[in-house]
Write a protein that holds these residues in place. Structure first.
Motif, PDB file in Angstrom:
ATOM      1  N   PHE A 175       0.804  -0.850   0.289  1.00  0.00           N
ATOM      2  CA  PHE A 175       0.054  -0.047  -0.068  1.00  0.00           C
ATOM      3  C   PHE A 175       0.248   1.016   0.051  1.00  0.00           C
ATOM      4  O   PHE A 175       1.545   1.381   0.885  1.00  0.00           O
ATOM      5  CB  PHE A 175      -0.754  -0.345   1.296  1.00  0.00           C
ATOM      6  N   PRO A 176       1.181   1.610  -1.093  1.00  0.00           N
ATOM      7  CA  PRO A 176       1.600   3.019  -0.909  1.00  0.00           C
ATOM      8  C   PRO A 176       1.583   4.576   0.449  1.00  0.00           C
ATOM      9  O   PRO A 176       2.249   5.274   0.132  1.00  0.00           O
ATOM     10  CB  PRO A 176       1.877   3.535  -2.574  1.00  0.00           C
ATOM     11  N   ASP A 177       0.260   3.930   0.626  1.00  0.00           N
ATOM     12  CA  ASP A 177       0.378   4.828   1.685  1.00  0.00           C
ATOM     13  C   ASP A 177       0.390   4.172   3.602  1.00  0.00           C
ATOM     14  O   ASP A 177       0.296   2.984   3.068  1.00  0.00           O
ATOM     15  CB  ASP A 177      -1.470   6.530   1.123  1.00  0.00           C
ATOM     16  N   ASP A 178      -0.176   5.539   3.884  1.00  0.00           N
ATOM     17  CA  ASP A 178       0.128   4.653   5.472  1.00  0.00           C
ATOM     18  C   ASP A 178      -1.111   4.470   5.867  1.00  0.00           C
ATOM     19  O   ASP A 178      -2.542   5.333   6.152  1.00  0.00           O
ATOM     20  CB  ASP A 178       0.367   6.355   6.281  1.00  0.00           C
ATOM     21  N   VAL A 179      -1.570   2.770   6.104  1.00  0.00           N
ATOM     22  CA  VAL A 179      -3.317   2.673   5.931  1.00  0.00           C
ATOM     23  C   VAL A 179      -3.065   2.363   7.139  1.00  0.00           C
ATOM     24  O   VAL A 179      -2.578   1.885   7.738  1.00  0.00           O
ATOM     25  CB  VAL A 179      -2.969   1.126   5.056  1.00  0.00           C
ATOM     26  N   ASP A 180      -3.946   2.566   7.954  1.00  0.00           N
ATOM     27  CA  ASP A 180      -4.974   2.754   9.259  1.00  0.00           C
ATOM     28  C   ASP A 180      -4.809   1.240   9.691  1.00  0.00           C
ATOM     29  O   ASP A 180      -3.881   0.699  11.046  1.00  0.00           O
ATOM     30  CB  ASP A 180      -5.196   3.710   9.857  1.00  0.00           C
ATOM     31  N   GLU A 181      -5.413   0.836   8.776  1.00  0.00           N
ATOM     32  CA  GLU A 181      -5.807  -0.826   9.343  1.00  0.00           C
ATOM     33  C   GLU A 181      -5.831  -1.376   8.371  1.00  0.00           C
ATOM     34  O   GLU A 181      -6.531  -1.079   7.231  1.00  0.00           O
ATOM     35  CB  GLU A 181      -7.128  -0.808  10.386  1.00  0.00           C
ATOM     36  N   VAL A 182      -5.328  -2.974   8.252  1.00  0.00           N
ATOM     37  CA  VAL A 182      -5.622  -3.807   7.620  1.00  0.00           C
ATOM     38  C   VAL A 182      -6.123  -5.546   7.998  1.00  0.00           C
ATOM     39  O   VAL A 182      -6.432  -5.241   9.141  1.00  0.00           O
ATOM     40  CB  VAL A 182      -4.426  -4.088   6.607  1.00  0.00           C
ATOM     41  N   GLU A 183      -7.123  -5.800   6.711  1.00  0.00           N
ATOM     42  CA  GLU A 183      -7.553  -7.180   6.738  1.00  0.00           C
ATOM     43  C   GLU A 183      -7.379  -7.885   6.153  1.00  0.00           C
ATOM     44  O   GLU A 183      -7.144  -7.907   4.854  1.00  0.00           O
ATOM     45  CB  GLU A 183      -9.585  -6.571   6.999  1.00  0.00           C
ATOM     46  N   VAL A 184      -6.854  -8.984   7.163  1.00  0.00           N
ATOM     47  CA  VAL A 184      -6.480 -10.332   5.785  1.00  0.00           C
ATOM     48  C   VAL A 184      -7.560 -11.446   6.119  1.00  0.00           C
ATOM     49  O   VAL A 184      -8.134 -11.376   7.462  1.00  0.00           O
ATOM     50  CB  VAL A 184      -4.998 -10.750   6.743  1.00  0.00           C
ATOM     51  N   LEU A 185      -7.679 -11.556   5.023  1.00  0.00           N
ATOM     52  CA  LEU A 185      -9.234 -12.993   5.114  1.00  0.00           C
ATOM     53  C   LEU A 185      -9.111 -14.127   4.649  1.00  0.00           C
ATOM     54  O   LEU A 185      -8.089 -14.294   3.132  1.00  0.00           O
ATOM     55  CB  LEU A 185     -10.368 -12.182   4.435  1.00  0.00           C
ATOM     56  N   SER A 186      -9.396 -14.917   4.860  1.00  0.00           N
ATOM     57  CA  SER A 186      -8.939 -16.477   4.454  1.00  0.00           C
ATOM     58  C   SER A 186     -10.442 -17.163   3.919  1.00  0.00           C
ATOM     59  O   SER A 186     -11.278 -16.845   4.675  1.00  0.00           O
ATOM     60  CB  SER A 186      -8.478 -17.755   5.424  1.00  0.00           C
ATOM     61  N   HIS A 187     -10.201 -16.823   1.999  1.00  0.00           N
ATOM     62  CA  HIS A 187     -11.796 -17.538   1.888  1.00  0.00           C
ATOM     63  C   HIS A 187     -11.779 -18.639   2.170  1.00  0.00           C
ATOM     64  O   HIS A 187     -13.294 -19.064   2.452  1.00  0.00           O
ATOM     65  CB  HIS A 187     -11.388 -17.449   0.517  1.00  0.00           C
ATOM     66  N   ASP A 188     -11.395 -19.932   2.010  1.00  0.00           N
ATOM     67  CA  ASP A 188     -11.747 -21.410   2.208  1.00  0.00           C
ATOM     68  C   ASP A 188     -11.070 -22.381   3.540  1.00  0.00           C
ATOM     69  O   ASP A 188     -11.389 -23.308   3.456  1.00  0.00           O
ATOM     70  CB  ASP A 188     -11.340 -22.161   1.339  1.00  0.00           C
ATOM     71  N   GLY A 189      -9.784 -21.636   3.940  1.00  0.00           N
ATOM     72  CA  GLY A 189      -9.869 -22.217   4.997  1.00  0.00           C
ATOM     73  C   GLY A 189      -8.833 -24.017   5.407  1.00  0.00           C
ATOM     74  O   GLY A 189      -8.322 -24.375   5.708  1.00  0.00           O
ATOM     75  N   VAL A 190      -8.307 -23.192   3.816  1.00  0.00           N
ATOM     76  CA  VAL A 190      -7.658 -24.276   3.174  1.00  0.00           C
ATOM     77  C   VAL A 190      -5.724 -24.982   4.168  1.00  0.00           C
ATOM     78  O   VAL A 190      -5.942 -26.294   5.077  1.00  0.00           O
ATOM     79  CB  VAL A 190      -6.900 -24.862   2.533  1.00  0.00           C
ATOM     80  N   ALA A 191      -5.155 -24.027   4.670  1.00  0.00           N
ATOM     81  CA  ALA A 191      -4.392 -23.673   5.255  1.00  0.00           C
ATOM     82  C   ALA A 191      -4.122 -22.782   6.379  1.00  0.00           C
ATOM     83  O   ALA A 191      -4.484 -21.680   5.948  1.00  0.00           O
ATOM     84  CB  ALA A 191      -3.357 -23.822   4.109  1.00  0.00           C
ATOM     85  N   ALA A 192      -3.573 -22.713   7.817  1.00  0.00           N
ATOM     86  CA  ALA A 192      -3.145 -21.475   7.878  1.00  0.00           C
ATOM     87  C   ALA A 192      -2.263 -20.244   7.191  1.00  0.00           C
ATOM     88  O   ALA A 192      -1.357 -20.561   6.218  1.00  0.00           O
ATOM     89  CB  ALA A 192      -2.227 -21.835   9.138  1.00  0.00           C
ATOM     90  N   ILE A 193      -2.441 -18.888   7.530  1.00  0.00           N
ATOM     91  CA  ILE A 193      -2.132 -18.473   6.965  1.00  0.00           C
ATOM     92  C   ILE A 193      -0.865 -17.016   8.347  1.00  0.00           C
ATOM     93  O   ILE A 193      -1.663 -17.006   9.093  1.00  0.00           O
ATOM     94  CB  ILE A 193      -2.663 -17.385   6.178  1.00  0.00           C
ATOM     95  N   TYR A 194       0.507 -16.699   7.638  1.00  0.00           N
ATOM     96  CA  TYR A 194       1.338 -16.548   8.787  1.00  0.00           C
ATOM     97  C   TYR A 194       1.417 -15.474   7.982  1.00  0.00           C
ATOM     98  O   TYR A 194       1.643 -15.094   7.117  1.00  0.00           O
ATOM     99  CB  TYR A 194       2.309 -17.374   9.079  1.00  0.00           C
ATOM    100  N   PHE A 195       1.007 -14.017   8.728  1.00  0.00           N
ATOM    101  CA  PHE A 195       1.668 -13.076   8.637  1.00  0.00           C
ATOM    102  C   PHE A 195       2.180 -11.839   9.339  1.00  0.00           C
ATOM    103  O   PHE A 195       1.885 -11.828  10.395  1.00  0.00           O
ATOM    104  CB  PHE A 195       0.526 -11.942   7.109  1.00  0.00           C
TER     105      PHE A 195
END
Length: 99
Positions: A28-48
């Motif tokens: 995100f080229p700008d300063d984002v106050d809050e982001v959301e990471v969404l798992s659509h299918d739950g196939v595997a754990a997501i680390y971020f």
């Protein structure tokens, strides 16, 4: 390594399928106050991370979404451009958006 840029007039990237063991970067080229990471299918754990550091599968410095349809909203701890990096041991489908 996949890389995406989300411009200031865009909300996010949707339906990214992660490649097992490979870091995916969302800029995100700008300063984002809050982001959301969404798992659509739950196939595997997501680390971020939301501070441009490298995530690791089961890494202690990484946030995690379990292998379930779920999401997490996080305030990046940095100022300036926001960089979200994701990795998984599997191939889950995810979205990364500003909130």
């Amino acid at each position: 390594m996949a890389s995406y840029t989300v411009e200031a007039d865009e909300w996010g990237v949707h339906g990214i399928t992660l490649e097992a063991g490979t870091v995916c970067t969302v800029h995100f080229p700008d300063d984002v106050d809050e982001v959301e990471v969404l798992s659509h299918d739950g196939v595997a754990a997501i680390y971020f991370t939301v501070d441009s550091s490298e995530p690791a599968v089961e890494g202690r410095a990484s946030r995690v979404l379990p292998a379930a349809i779920s999401s997490a909203q996080v305030e990046p701890p940095t100022a300036g451009p926001t960089v979200v990096k994701l990795i998984s041991a599997g191939t889950p489908k995810v979205s990364v958006t500003r909130t």
